[in-house]
Design an enzyme around this catalytic site. Structure first.
Site, PDB file in Angstrom:
ATOM      1  N   ALA A 203       0.845  -1.200   0.000  1.00  0.00           N
ATOM      2  CA  ALA A 203       0.000   0.000   0.000  1.00  0.00           C
ATOM      3  C   ALA A 203       0.875   1.242   0.000  1.00  0.00           C
ATOM      4  CB  ALA A 203      -0.928  -0.020   1.210  1.00  0.00           C
TER       5      ALA A 203
ATOM      6  N   CYS B 272      12.675   5.959  -8.208  1.00  0.00           N
ATOM      7  CA  CYS B 272      12.850   5.115  -9.393  1.00  0.00           C
ATOM      8  C   CYS B 272      14.091   5.372 -10.232  1.00  0.00           C
ATOM      9  CB  CYS B 272      11.633   5.260 -10.301  1.00  0.00           C
ATOM     10  SG  CYS B 272      10.229   4.359  -9.663  1.00  0.00           S
TER      11      CYS B 272
ATOM     12  N   SER C 219       5.466  -3.688  -9.344  1.00  0.00           N
ATOM     13  CA  SER C 219       6.757  -3.111  -8.952  1.00  0.00           C
ATOM     14  C   SER C 219       7.687  -3.100 -10.149  1.00  0.00           C
ATOM     15  CB  SER C 219       7.410  -3.948  -7.865  1.00  0.00           C
ATOM     16  OG  SER C 219       6.566  -4.120  -6.767  1.00  0.00           O
TER      17      SER C 219
HETATM   18  C1  UDX Z   1       6.783   1.296  -6.006  1.00  0.00           C
HETATM   19  C2  UDX Z   1       7.182   0.047  -6.735  1.00  0.00           C
HETATM   20  O1  UDX Z   1       6.636  -1.035  -6.144  1.00  0.00           O
HETATM   21  C3  UDX Z   1       8.660   0.024  -6.886  1.00  0.00           C
HETATM   22  O2  UDX Z   1       9.132  -1.114  -7.463  1.00  0.00           O
HETATM   23  C4  UDX Z   1       8.933   1.161  -7.745  1.00  0.00           C
HETATM   24  O3  UDX Z   1      10.205   1.132  -8.250  1.00  0.00           O
HETATM   25  C5  UDX Z   1       8.661   2.384  -6.938  1.00  0.00           C
HETATM   26  O4  UDX Z   1       7.335   2.405  -6.648  1.00  0.00           O
HETATM   27  P1  UDX Z   1       6.296   2.324  -3.809  1.00  0.00           P
HETATM   28  O5  UDX Z   1       4.838   2.054  -3.875  1.00  0.00           O
HETATM   29  O6  UDX Z   1       6.746   3.700  -4.118  1.00  0.00           O
HETATM   30  O7  UDX Z   1       7.063   1.314  -4.732  1.00  0.00           O
HETATM   31  O8  UDX Z   1       6.959   1.798  -2.493  1.00  0.00           O
HETATM   32  P2  UDX Z   1       6.512   2.007  -1.019  1.00  0.00           P
HETATM   33  O9  UDX Z   1       5.797   3.294  -0.879  1.00  0.00           O
HETATM   34  O10 UDX Z   1       7.718   1.723  -0.193  1.00  0.00           O
HETATM   35  O11 UDX Z   1       5.420   0.866  -0.796  1.00  0.00           O
HETATM   36  C6  UDX Z   1       5.667  -0.488  -0.718  1.00  0.00           C
HETATM   37  C7  UDX Z   1       4.771  -1.086   0.362  1.00  0.00           C
HETATM   38  O12 UDX Z   1       4.893  -2.506   0.330  1.00  0.00           O
HETATM   39  C8  UDX Z   1       5.119  -0.645   1.781  1.00  0.00           C
HETATM   40  O13 UDX Z   1       3.991  -0.051   2.384  1.00  0.00           O
HETATM   41  C9  UDX Z   1       5.513  -1.943   2.490  1.00  0.00           C
HETATM   42  O14 UDX Z   1       5.113  -2.007   3.844  1.00  0.00           O
HETATM   43  C10 UDX Z   1       4.782  -2.989   1.656  1.00  0.00           C
HETATM   44  N1  UDX Z   1       5.362  -4.330   1.747  1.00  0.00           N
HETATM   45  C11 UDX Z   1       6.679  -4.536   1.537  1.00  0.00           C
HETATM   46  C12 UDX Z   1       4.525  -5.412   2.029  1.00  0.00           C
HETATM   47  O15 UDX Z   1       3.331  -5.243   2.234  1.00  0.00           O
HETATM   48  N2  UDX Z   1       5.068  -6.672   2.054  1.00  0.00           N
HETATM   49  C13 UDX Z   1       6.389  -6.890   1.879  1.00  0.00           C
HETATM   50  O16 UDX Z   1       6.840  -8.052   1.931  1.00  0.00           O
HETATM   51  C14 UDX Z   1       7.231  -5.785   1.612  1.00  0.00           C
HETATM   52  C1  UDX Z   2       9.334   8.780 -12.518  1.00  0.00           C
HETATM   53  C2  UDX Z   2       8.734   8.591 -13.927  1.00  0.00           C
HETATM   54  O1  UDX Z   2       8.428   9.872 -14.476  1.00  0.00           O
HETATM   55  C3  UDX Z   2       7.496   7.727 -13.853  1.00  0.00           C
HETATM   56  O2  UDX Z   2       6.978   7.489 -15.142  1.00  0.00           O
HETATM   57  C4  UDX Z   2       7.877   6.412 -13.197  1.00  0.00           C
HETATM   58  O3  UDX Z   2       6.761   5.590 -13.064  1.00  0.00           O
HETATM   59  C5  UDX Z   2       8.481   6.655 -11.836  1.00  0.00           C
HETATM   60  O4  UDX Z   2       9.594   7.516 -11.957  1.00  0.00           O
HETATM   61  P1  UDX Z   2       8.786  10.293 -10.407  1.00  0.00           P
HETATM   62  O5  UDX Z   2      10.096   9.814  -9.886  1.00  0.00           O
HETATM   63  O6  UDX Z   2       7.591  10.214  -9.526  1.00  0.00           O
HETATM   64  O7  UDX Z   2       8.404   9.501 -11.741  1.00  0.00           O
HETATM   65  O8  UDX Z   2       8.939  11.836 -10.838  1.00  0.00           O
HETATM   66  P2  UDX Z   2       9.496  12.598 -12.117  1.00  0.00           P
HETATM   67  O9  UDX Z   2       8.530  13.655 -12.447  1.00  0.00           O
HETATM   68  O10 UDX Z   2       9.911  11.701 -13.194  1.00  0.00           O
HETATM   69  O11 UDX Z   2      10.784  13.347 -11.535  1.00  0.00           O
HETATM   70  C6  UDX Z   2      11.958  12.664 -11.146  1.00  0.00           C
HETATM   71  C7  UDX Z   2      13.036  13.646 -10.741  1.00  0.00           C
HETATM   72  O12 UDX Z   2      13.552  14.342 -11.857  1.00  0.00           O
HETATM   73  C8  UDX Z   2      12.566  14.716  -9.760  1.00  0.00           C
HETATM   74  O13 UDX Z   2      13.528  14.909  -8.756  1.00  0.00           O
HETATM   75  C9  UDX Z   2      12.416  15.931 -10.626  1.00  0.00           C
HETATM   76  O14 UDX Z   2      12.555  17.114  -9.897  1.00  0.00           O
HETATM   77  C10 UDX Z   2      13.552  15.730 -11.606  1.00  0.00           C
HETATM   78  N1  UDX Z   2      13.355  16.442 -12.873  1.00  0.00           N
HETATM   79  C11 UDX Z   2      12.326  16.100 -13.699  1.00  0.00           C
HETATM   80  C12 UDX Z   2      14.228  17.452 -13.250  1.00  0.00           C
HETATM   81  O15 UDX Z   2      15.167  17.772 -12.505  1.00  0.00           O
HETATM   82  N2  UDX Z   2      14.037  18.092 -14.432  1.00  0.00           N
HETATM   83  C13 UDX Z   2      13.020  17.766 -15.274  1.00  0.00           C
HETATM   84  O16 UDX Z   2      12.931  18.390 -16.355  1.00  0.00           O
HETATM   85  C14 UDX Z   2      12.136  16.743 -14.889  1.00  0.00           C
END
Ligand code: UDX
Ligand code: UDX
Length: 480
Positions: free
Chosen positions: A25, A284, A143
């Site tokens: 979540a 990411c 993920s």
């Molecule tokens: C997501 C994607 O899953 C990840 O691969 C991607 O690169 C980044 O975005 P995100 O939703 O941002 O991850 O991660 P996070 O907010 O840390 O949420 C993961 C959740 O999974 C946590 O709440 C954690 O408690 C839960 N978790 C983890 C489980 O429920 N079971 C587990 O075994 C491990």
């Molecule tokens: C990224 C991808 O955009 C998304 O598609 C993927 O699923 C997860 O990773 P996110 O990390 O949430 O999303 O944000 P994003 O808007 O891509 O920005 C990433 C970083 O790059 C931020 O720190 C942002 O400030 C920086 N950034 C982005 C710049 O410095 N310049 C830009 O022109 C755009």
């Protein structure tokens, strides 16, 4: 990494999906499932997580994830067909389709440390599904994973003792934090990779509740997994490319924003993702590029690995360069000087701080013995303290007495932007929060030590008459 697996039984006829479960979540699982529940009232969606506090927050008025518009989306479906729970086993047993949306951080230990993804949580999820599932289930990787992880997931599922059968799909998430709701409502595309046509169709039907069919792209499993890594690598590469040019602009009389505008008008290049900054962050970009690098090395492609690794190196350089410039400008020392930090999140409109440039900037300023006062409108003070302690700890080792002293004595976290600027020698803008543009700069200037410096790591204050007020203003990629 690659496992040879027995051929899985594949379904030919999958019932329409009425029950979905999502394990994890987090920033991805929560908003994505909330959107599916909103758009598909005929589908029961259960989001489960091992973290009971997180689930309690999802069930409260104070959601664990800050995203514009998310409160409304959750409020519409929660208690109707959207449920948050810690009962993982029951949710798996009940669902026809199970999304895995747990985190996959970079490994900090053993083989591939610092590069490869830690797939421990994915594997645990697969084992749990194998243990409790009955009948047929479609397992969806949400993920971001190294390519061919689905093979490992399939191999684990194939060992299910219950006789359950599985299809595995890859359905990477492309939402960006801060715009997650709009990205989910109107995605550029939804990518679904899989081997079983019936399972692919079942997931296509879920998205087709609101996404036009022509935006639903189906590929083979490996293309889908690799596309996610490649998309993030390309996006990050654009930021590193423009940031590399920003260094050159500072050395010459060019202005990086003008260069970005000029090249972005070439329709082959396009205007997006050309905003020079203090460096990209987020959960990411770095992780996915390092994954790609590890993968290339694994497959004996060192030149390709090196090519992509440079994108991360350039990002590190950008952060280091920013701090060096601050120190140089403040007469070659920031020791005992207060620096106000405006913004700690990795971008605006999110409370997420993972890999935020601010973490590294603050660390380097602390190593220079600066006193930092941090203000962010959305990030919890506790989170900031945790991030700084982690980065000062440097891997697994203990926090040294010297680092602990710096954290205790040189870091202040404040809830008012003016507390961060009071008696400060300089202000560093690290997140592009809109409210910073509307600050009362006359007051800020009066409160600061003179000369009063602003270091704008996002170039959001560039067009304000700060020099007229008396500030010495520096941004990224230009010199005045
Ligand atoms: C997501 C994607 O899953 C990840 O691969 C991607 O690169 C980044 O975005 P995100 O939703 O941002 O991850 O991660 P996070 O907010 O840390 O949420 C993961 C959740 O999974 C946590 O709440 C954690 O408690 C839960 N978790 C983890 C489980 O429920 N079971 C587990 O075994 C491990
Ligand atoms: C990224 C991808 O955009 C998304 O598609 C993927 O699923 C997860 O990773 P996110 O990390 O949430 O999303 O944000 P994003 O808007 O891509 O920005 C990433 C970083 O790059 C931020 O720190 C942002 O400030 C920086 N950034 C982005 C710049 O410095 N310049 C830009 O022109 C755009």
């Amino acid at each position: 990494m690659i496992l040879t697996q027995p051929q899985l039984e594949q379904s030919t006829n999958v019932e329409p999906i009425r029950k979905i479960c999502c394990i994890g979540a987090g920033y991805v699982g929560g908003p994505t499932m909330a959107m599916i529940a909103k758009q598909c009232p005929d589908i029961e969606v259960k989001v489960v997580d091992i973290n009971a506090d997180r689930i309690a927050q999802w069930n409260s008025d104070d959601l664990p994830v800050y995203e514009p518009g998310l409160d409304e989306v959750v409020a519409e479906s929660r208690g109707r067909n959207l449920h948050f729970s810690t009962e993982v086993d029951q949710a798996i047993a009940d669902a026809q389709m199970i999304f895995i949306s747990v985190n996959t951080p970079t490994k900090h230990f053993g083989v591939g440390a610092g590069r490869a993804a830690n797939l421990e949580f994915i594997e645990k999820c697969a084992r749990k599904i194998a243990e409790v599932a009955q009948g047929h289930k479609i397992v969806v990787e949400k993920s971001t994973l190294p390519v061919r992880t689905a093979e490992a997931v399939k191999a684990i599922l194939a060992g299910a003792s219950s006789g359950a059968t599985f299809d595995v799909l890859s359905n990477p998430e492309f939402l960006a934090e801060g715009t997650a709701v709009e990205d989910l409502v109107a995605p550029d595309r939804v990518l679904i990779g899989g081997e079983s046509q019936a399972a692919v169709d079942a997931l296509v039907d879920v998205y087709a509740h609101w996404v036009p069919r022509e935006k639903l792209l189906t590929t083979n499993l490996w293309s889908s997994e690799l596309s996610k890594l490649t998309a993030n690598a390309f996006l990050a590469q654009r930021v590193s490319s423009i940031n590399s040019i920003s260094a050159l602009c500072e050395a010459t009389e060019a202005d990086v924003d003008e260069v970005a505008m000029a090249i972005g008008m070439d329709s082959r290049i396009g205007p997006k993702f050309l905003k020079s900054s203090v460096g990209f962050g987020g959960s990411c970009f770095q992780k996915d590029i390092l994954n790609l690098v590890y993968l290339c090395e694994y497959f004996g492609l060192p030149e390709v690995a090196e090519y992509w690794e440079q994108v991360v190196k350039m990002n590190d350089y950008q952060k280091t360069r920013f701090v060096r410039r601050i120190v140089r400008t403040l007469f070659n020392t920031v020791s005992d000087k207060k620096i106000g930090i405006w913004g700690f999140a990795f971008k605006k409109d999110t409370n997420d701080t993972r890999e935020s440039a601010a973490i590294y900037i603050c660390r380097d300023l602390l190593h220079e013995r600066a006193k930092i006062s941090i203000y962010d409108p959305r990030v919890d003070a506790e989170q900031i303290r945790r991030d700084l302690a982690d980065v000062m700890r440097n891997g697994d080792s203990e926090l040294s007495a010297a680092s602990e002293k710096l954290l205790n004595e040189n870091v202040e976290i404040v809830t008012d932007i003016h507390d961060a600027s009071k008696d400060a020698h300089g202000i560093a803008v690290l997140t592009e929060w809109d409210e910073f543009k509307d600050a009362d700069f006359e007051r800020v200037h009066n409160e600061m030590k003179k000369p009063a410096f602003i270091f704008d790591g996002r170039n959001i204050l560039k067009n304000l008459p700060l020099a007229d007020i008396g500030f010495i203003y520096q941004g990224i990629g230009f010199s005045r």
